[in-house]
Scaffold this motif. Structure first.
Motif, PDB file in Angstrom:
ATOM      1  N   GLY A  32      -6.626   4.001  30.470  1.00  0.00           N
ATOM      2  CA  GLY A  32      -7.901   3.853  29.803  1.00  0.00           C
ATOM      3  C   GLY A  32      -8.319   2.405  29.706  1.00  0.00           C
ATOM      4  N   TYR A  33      -9.181   2.150  28.743  1.00  0.00           N
ATOM      5  CA  TYR A  33      -9.869   0.875  28.617  1.00  0.00           C
ATOM      6  C   TYR A  33      -9.655   0.299  27.224  1.00  0.00           C
ATOM      7  CZ  TYR A  33     -13.751  -2.435  29.068  1.00  0.00           C
ATOM      8  OH  TYR A  33     -14.510  -3.565  29.142  1.00  0.00           O
ATOM      9  N   VAL A  34      -9.282  -0.982  27.153  1.00  0.00           N
ATOM     10  CA  VAL A  34      -9.168  -1.677  25.878  1.00  0.00           C
ATOM     11  C   VAL A  34     -10.572  -2.062  25.450  1.00  0.00           C
ATOM     12  CG1 VAL A  34      -8.284  -3.702  24.668  1.00  0.00           C
ATOM     13  CG2 VAL A  34      -6.835  -2.516  26.336  1.00  0.00           C
ATOM     14  N   THR A  35     -11.045  -1.457  24.366  1.00  0.00           N
ATOM     15  CA  THR A  35     -12.408  -1.710  23.904  1.00  0.00           C
ATOM     16  C   THR A  35     -12.491  -2.915  22.987  1.00  0.00           C
ATOM     17  OG1 THR A  35     -12.163  -0.192  22.030  1.00  0.00           O
ATOM     18  CG2 THR A  35     -13.035   0.721  24.091  1.00  0.00           C
ATOM     19  N   LYS A  36     -11.393  -3.223  22.286  1.00  0.00           N
ATOM     20  CA  LYS A  36     -11.402  -4.353  21.361  1.00  0.00           C
ATOM     21  C   LYS A  36      -9.977  -4.831  21.110  1.00  0.00           C
ATOM     22  CE  LYS A  36     -12.779  -5.742  16.729  1.00  0.00           C
ATOM     23  NZ  LYS A  36     -13.310  -5.341  15.437  1.00  0.00           N
ATOM     24  N   THR A  42      -2.266  -5.616  18.581  1.00  0.00           N
ATOM     25  CA  THR A  42      -2.987  -4.379  18.269  1.00  0.00           C
ATOM     26  C   THR A  42      -4.337  -4.389  18.973  1.00  0.00           C
ATOM     27  OG1 THR A  42      -1.970  -4.369  16.069  1.00  0.00           O
ATOM     28  CG2 THR A  42      -3.810  -2.871  16.417  1.00  0.00           C
ATOM     29  N   VAL A  43      -4.674  -3.257  19.607  1.00  0.00           N
ATOM     30  CA  VAL A  43      -5.963  -3.124  20.294  1.00  0.00           C
ATOM     31  C   VAL A  43      -6.546  -1.746  20.012  1.00  0.00           C
ATOM     32  CG1 VAL A  43      -5.348  -4.697  22.191  1.00  0.00           C
ATOM     33  CG2 VAL A  43      -4.909  -2.236  22.436  1.00  0.00           C
ATOM     34  N   TRP A  44      -7.855  -1.622  20.244  1.00  0.00           N
ATOM     35  CA  TRP A  44      -8.510  -0.320  20.296  1.00  0.00           C
ATOM     36  C   TRP A  44      -8.532   0.083  21.763  1.00  0.00           C
ATOM     37  CZ3 TRP A  44      -9.777   3.134  16.697  1.00  0.00           C
ATOM     38  CH2 TRP A  44      -9.834   2.711  15.367  1.00  0.00           C
ATOM     39  N   PHE A  45      -8.227   1.358  22.027  1.00  0.00           N
ATOM     40  CA  PHE A  45      -8.056   1.865  23.390  1.00  0.00           C
ATOM     41  C   PHE A  45      -8.813   3.168  23.542  1.00  0.00           C
ATOM     42  CE2 PHE A  45      -5.552   4.665  26.217  1.00  0.00           C
ATOM     43  CZ  PHE A  45      -5.485   3.892  27.371  1.00  0.00           C
ATOM     44  N   TRP A  83      -7.876 -13.388  26.562  1.00  0.00           N
ATOM     45  CA  TRP A  83      -8.002 -14.095  27.835  1.00  0.00           C
ATOM     46  C   TRP A  83      -7.389 -13.284  28.972  1.00  0.00           C
ATOM     47  CZ3 TRP A  83      -4.237 -15.644  31.209  1.00  0.00           C
ATOM     48  CH2 TRP A  83      -4.671 -16.406  32.296  1.00  0.00           C
ATOM     49  N   LEU A  84      -6.183 -12.763  28.759  1.00  0.00           N
ATOM     50  CA  LEU A  84      -5.505 -11.974  29.789  1.00  0.00           C
ATOM     51  C   LEU A  84      -6.358 -10.779  30.201  1.00  0.00           C
ATOM     52  CD1 LEU A  84      -2.845 -11.497  31.424  1.00  0.00           C
ATOM     53  CD2 LEU A  84      -2.157 -10.003  29.539  1.00  0.00           C
ATOM     54  N   LEU A  85      -6.853 -10.036  29.220  1.00  0.00           N
ATOM     55  CA  LEU A  85      -7.632  -8.829  29.510  1.00  0.00           C
ATOM     56  C   LEU A  85      -9.008  -9.165  30.077  1.00  0.00           C
ATOM     57  CD1 LEU A  85      -6.648  -6.757  26.363  1.00  0.00           C
ATOM     58  CD2 LEU A  85      -5.757  -6.501  28.690  1.00  0.00           C
ATOM     59  N   ASP A  86      -9.634 -10.214  29.592  1.00  0.00           N
ATOM     60  CA  ASP A  86     -10.946 -10.599  30.122  1.00  0.00           C
ATOM     61  C   ASP A  86     -10.837 -11.142  31.544  1.00  0.00           C
ATOM     62  OD1 ASP A  86     -12.206  -9.823  27.789  1.00  0.00           O
ATOM     63  OD2 ASP A  86     -12.328 -11.857  26.967  1.00  0.00           O
ATOM     64  N   THR A  87      -9.730 -11.780  31.861  1.00  0.00           N
ATOM     65  CA  THR A  87      -9.538 -12.377  33.175  1.00  0.00           C
ATOM     66  C   THR A  87      -9.093 -11.352  34.216  1.00  0.00           C
ATOM     67  OG1 THR A  87      -8.950 -14.479  32.145  1.00  0.00           O
ATOM     68  CG2 THR A  87      -8.314 -14.188  34.455  1.00  0.00           C
ATOM     69  N   TYR A  88      -8.174 -10.467  33.845  1.00  0.00           N
ATOM     70  CA  TYR A  88      -7.564  -9.561  34.817  1.00  0.00           C
ATOM     71  C   TYR A  88      -7.954  -8.100  34.639  1.00  0.00           C
ATOM     72  CZ  TYR A  88      -4.978 -13.636  36.130  1.00  0.00           C
ATOM     73  OH  TYR A  88      -4.647 -14.896  36.565  1.00  0.00           O
ATOM     74  N   GLY A  89      -8.727  -7.782  33.639  1.00  0.00           N
ATOM     75  CA  GLY A  89      -9.215  -6.420  33.467  1.00  0.00           C
ATOM     76  C   GLY A  89      -8.704  -5.769  32.208  1.00  0.00           C
ATOM     77  N   ARG A  90      -9.540  -4.919  31.656  1.00  0.00           N
ATOM     78  CA  ARG A  90      -9.209  -4.232  30.409  1.00  0.00           C
ATOM     79  C   ARG A  90      -8.712  -2.807  30.648  1.00  0.00           C
ATOM     80  NH1 ARG A  90     -11.304  -6.035  25.226  1.00  0.00           N
ATOM     81  NH2 ARG A  90     -11.744  -8.243  25.430  1.00  0.00           N
ATOM     82  N   TYR A  91      -8.626  -2.394  31.903  1.00  0.00           N
ATOM     83  CA  TYR A  91      -8.088  -1.067  32.219  1.00  0.00           C
ATOM     84  C   TYR A  91      -6.569  -1.165  32.251  1.00  0.00           C
ATOM     85  CZ  TYR A  91     -12.811   0.318  33.351  1.00  0.00           C
ATOM     86  OH  TYR A  91     -14.151   0.590  33.271  1.00  0.00           O
ATOM     87  N   ASN A 124       3.825  -5.885  32.343  1.00  0.00           N
ATOM     88  CA  ASN A 124       4.177  -5.423  31.004  1.00  0.00           C
ATOM     89  C   ASN A 124       3.593  -6.443  30.023  1.00  0.00           C
ATOM     90  OD1 ASN A 124       5.491  -5.145  28.484  1.00  0.00           O
ATOM     91  ND2 ASN A 124       7.323  -4.289  29.430  1.00  0.00           N
ATOM     92  N   VAL A 125       2.481  -6.075  29.387  1.00  0.00           N
ATOM     93  CA  VAL A 125       1.765  -7.008  28.520  1.00  0.00           C
ATOM     94  C   VAL A 125       2.607  -7.365  27.296  1.00  0.00           C
ATOM     95  CG1 VAL A 125      -0.334  -7.389  27.172  1.00  0.00           C
ATOM     96  CG2 VAL A 125      -0.457  -6.164  29.356  1.00  0.00           C
ATOM     97  N   ASN A 126       3.367  -6.413  26.775  1.00  0.00           N
ATOM     98  CA  ASN A 126       4.236  -6.689  25.634  1.00  0.00           C
ATOM     99  C   ASN A 126       5.211  -7.818  25.993  1.00  0.00           C
ATOM    100  OD1 ASN A 126       3.153  -3.992  25.439  1.00  0.00           O
ATOM    101  ND2 ASN A 126       4.589  -3.577  23.781  1.00  0.00           N
TER     102      ASN A 126
END
Length: 155
Positions: A32-36, A42-45, A83-91, A124-126
């Motif tokens: 899915g997609y990280v919305t926030k 912690t993220v909204w997914f 930055w990581l998600l905005d640069t490489y994608g939120r999926y 592995n983002v963690n």
């Protein structure tokens, strides 16, 4: 370019050169997609398929802890994740904890994987947050062993 951005670019460049397959136990249960981004762990997914498909829910990154958001370190951790998600994608993919599934606040506990399709691997983002110095391991009783995580896993 800020020192934080330079540091993150250096870490990603070095890690990209080391795309080595390492045996690890993981399973992608949702895509899915990280919305926030709420904070560094912690993220909204929004789940497109798999686990809770069609639903949007909070995800707590398994077995790591970032500083509280009201601290400078907490703000830096959140900025690094954004930055990581905005640069490489939120999926992303989630590997949801099969033992507890949610924490005491109702957040889904998972390891988050960011796919790099061109290379055939997912980050592995963690573990990236830990190795980059934005989080520390906080091992809980669950299915995961953060001491055996691989930074990259084949997809």
């Amino acid at each position: 370019m800020s020192a934080v951005t330079r540091r993150m670019l250096f870490v990603l460049a070095m890690l990209s050169a080391l795309l080595l397959p390492v045996a690890s136990a993981y399973e992608f249960q949702a895509y899915g997609y990280v919305t926030k981004v709420v904070d560094g762990d912690t993220v909204w997914f929004h789940s497109y398929y798999g686990y809770k498909a069609g639903e949007t829910f909070k995800v707590r990154f398994a077995d790591i802890n970032t500083p509280e958001i009201y601290t400078d370190e907490g703000k830096e951790s959140k900025a690094a994740l954004e930055w990581l998600l905005d640069t490489y994608g939120r999926y992303v993919y989630l590997d949801v904890d099969d033992i507890y599934e949610t924490d005491r606040y109702g957040r889904v506990v998972a390891v988050v994987y960011l796919p790099f399709w061109y290379y055939g691997y997912a980050l592995n983002v963690n573990e990236w947050l830990v190795e980059s110095g934005y989080a520390s391991i906080w091992d809980h009783y669950n299915e995961f062993d953060p001491y055996s995580w691989s930074l990259w896993v084949p997809i």
